[in-house]
Design an enzyme around this catalytic site. Structure first.
Site, PDB file in Angstrom:
ATOM      1  NE  ARG A 100      -1.824   1.873   3.501  1.00  0.00           N
ATOM      2  CZ  ARG A 100      -1.677   1.632   4.804  1.00  0.00           C
ATOM      3  NH1 ARG A 100      -2.262   0.607   5.370  1.00  0.00           N
ATOM      4  NH2 ARG A 100      -0.909   2.419   5.548  1.00  0.00           N
TER       5      ARG A 100
ATOM      6  CG  HIS B 112      -6.240   1.977   6.356  1.00  0.00           C
ATOM      7  ND1 HIS B 112      -6.302   0.696   5.854  1.00  0.00           N
ATOM      8  CD2 HIS B 112      -7.415   2.196   6.985  1.00  0.00           C
ATOM      9  CE1 HIS B 112      -7.468   0.156   6.170  1.00  0.00           C
ATOM     10  NE2 HIS B 112      -8.156   1.042   6.853  1.00  0.00           N
TER      11      HIS B 112
ATOM     12  CE1 TYR C 252       1.277   2.477   8.648  1.00  0.00           C
ATOM     13  CE2 TYR C 252       0.109   4.200   9.839  1.00  0.00           C
ATOM     14  CZ  TYR C 252       0.217   3.369   8.748  1.00  0.00           C
ATOM     15  OH  TYR C 252      -0.728   3.422   7.749  1.00  0.00           O
TER      16      TYR C 252
END
Length: 386
Positions: free
Chosen positions: A277, A281, A290
């Site tokens: 990805r 998100h 993160y």
């Protein structure tokens, strides 16, 4: 004996067991199906072969480019306040276009909320995907028209829907297949485990297509599973295969094979498309909190669109005129999406209470009356202010 080795020998036995248990067995190393390398080189695989014409290859490239353009436009519209939320597919175009183009018209698709490329392959107008994210409808398209179910927000539940539908297909004696899309995060849901169980026991003609983009929001895959995801299928009694999710040719070949297996009455297959990805998100997420930048950079070198373009150019299957024309088409698509979204009419507020129950409901009737009074209060205030 050195100080370091002495200290290691004095470690409690339980700690040593934990250390060894954390290591993945060598026998569980993933086997990746790949037909097009990140450098754009065509390779062969003993179990999955595919022979596409230059026209078909250009069509796959066009699908990925236009899907990415639409996705980028939707992200921009959300940032401009035109959409409430958007889940980008950036980086996952090959997995979606490859699997989507493997489907027949009579196959049925159960997506999550990120399958914009699959929707494109099923003929769903891109602008219809945006109504729900703008808050003006409950989906935007008729699932029966394109055999493409409405987007599913509840994580993993669509795999149960797909399994039940596939069981019905088998009972009807049809030779069509069903495909369910889900992510690596959803693979941790009980719904997915139940789907695997039922589909295996009832030999349902369903393909479980997991897009492992390696991050379930901020949770990496290694915190979700001790083995590669595709190997979970073994425990349920059906095959699993891991495919290079950034290789559109491999995704097409593997998915086509799994669908044909389902149509022959040989039951379910789990396909794990190993991809990444590239973006957040959703637009409410900040992946820089993160994820390391060098991780994304490494995957940018494996870009699914770039690798197919490289192959097209090397093989002489596309010229500069093709790419120029596609760029023009891409910009036209972005313009149309912007115009359609901004022209979407707001729904009538009271329509919120429609179509919930076929025969009405006393609680909904009470809530409708309360909301109507609330809405009317604004009109009364306006009158008083005159």
């Amino acid at each position: 004996m050195t100080v370091e080795s002495t200290a290691a020998a004095r470690k409690p036995r339980r700690a040593s067991k934990r250390t060894s248990a954390a290591k993945k067995p060598q026998s569980l190393e993933p086997q990746l199906v790949q037909l097009l390398t990140p450098e754009g080189e065509r390779v062969e695989h003993p179990d999955y072969s595919i022979d596409l014409s230059a026209e078909e290859l250009r069509a796959l490239y066009r699908d990925m480019v236009l899907t990415r353009r639409f996705d980028a436009e939707a992200t921009a519209l959300q940032r401009q306040g035109e959409l409430g939320l958007w889940a980008s597919l950036l980086g996952q175009e090959a997995a979606q276009i490859g699997s989507g183009r493997a489907l027949r018209d009579d196959d049925y698709v159960f997506p999550t909320y990120r399958e914009h490329g699959v929707a494109w392959c099923r003929g769903v107008d891109p602008t219809n995907l945006l109504g729900m994210f703008r808050g003006v409808n409950h989906g935007g398209w008729d699932p029966t028209t394109n055999n493409f179910h409405l987007y599913t927000i509840v994580i993993g539940s669509q795999t149960l829907h797909a399994t039940g539908y596939a069981m019905g297909v088998a009972k009807d004696g049809a030779d069509s297949a069903v495909i369910a899309y889900f992510g690596d995060g959803a693979s941790s849901q009980g719904d997915v485990a139940e789907s695997f169980t039922f589909s295996a026991v009832y030999n349902a003609p369903v393909v479980f297509f997991c897009q492992n983009n390696q991050w379930a929001i901020s949770e990496p895959t290694e915190r979700q599973t001790r083995v590669p995801l595709y190997q979970r299928a073994q425990g349920y009694g059906f095959p699993g295969v891991r495919v290079d999710g950034n290789d559109v040719l491999a995704c097409l070949a593997v998915t086509r094979s799994a669908l044909e297996r389902a149509r022959r009455g040989e039951g379910p297959t789990l396909v794990e498309a190993f991809t990444y990805r590239m973006g957040a998100h959703t637009t409410s997420d900040d992946p820089t909190k993160y994820r390391a930048d060098d991780e994304r950079a490494a995957w940018e070198a494996k870009d699914p669109i770039l690798r197919l373009r490289t192959y097209l150019e090397k093989s002489g299957h596309a010229d500069e005129a093709f790419f120029t024309e596609l760029e023009t088409e891409s910009e036209a698509l972005g313009k149309r999406v912007r115009e359609v979204v901004r022209a979407m009419p707001d729904p009538e507020p009271m329509s919120l209470f429609e179509h919930g129950y076929a025969d009405g409901n006393s609680l909904v009737d009470e809530e409708r009356a309360q909301f109507a009074a609330y809405q009317a209060s604004f009109a009364d205030s306006a009158e008083e202010g005159k």
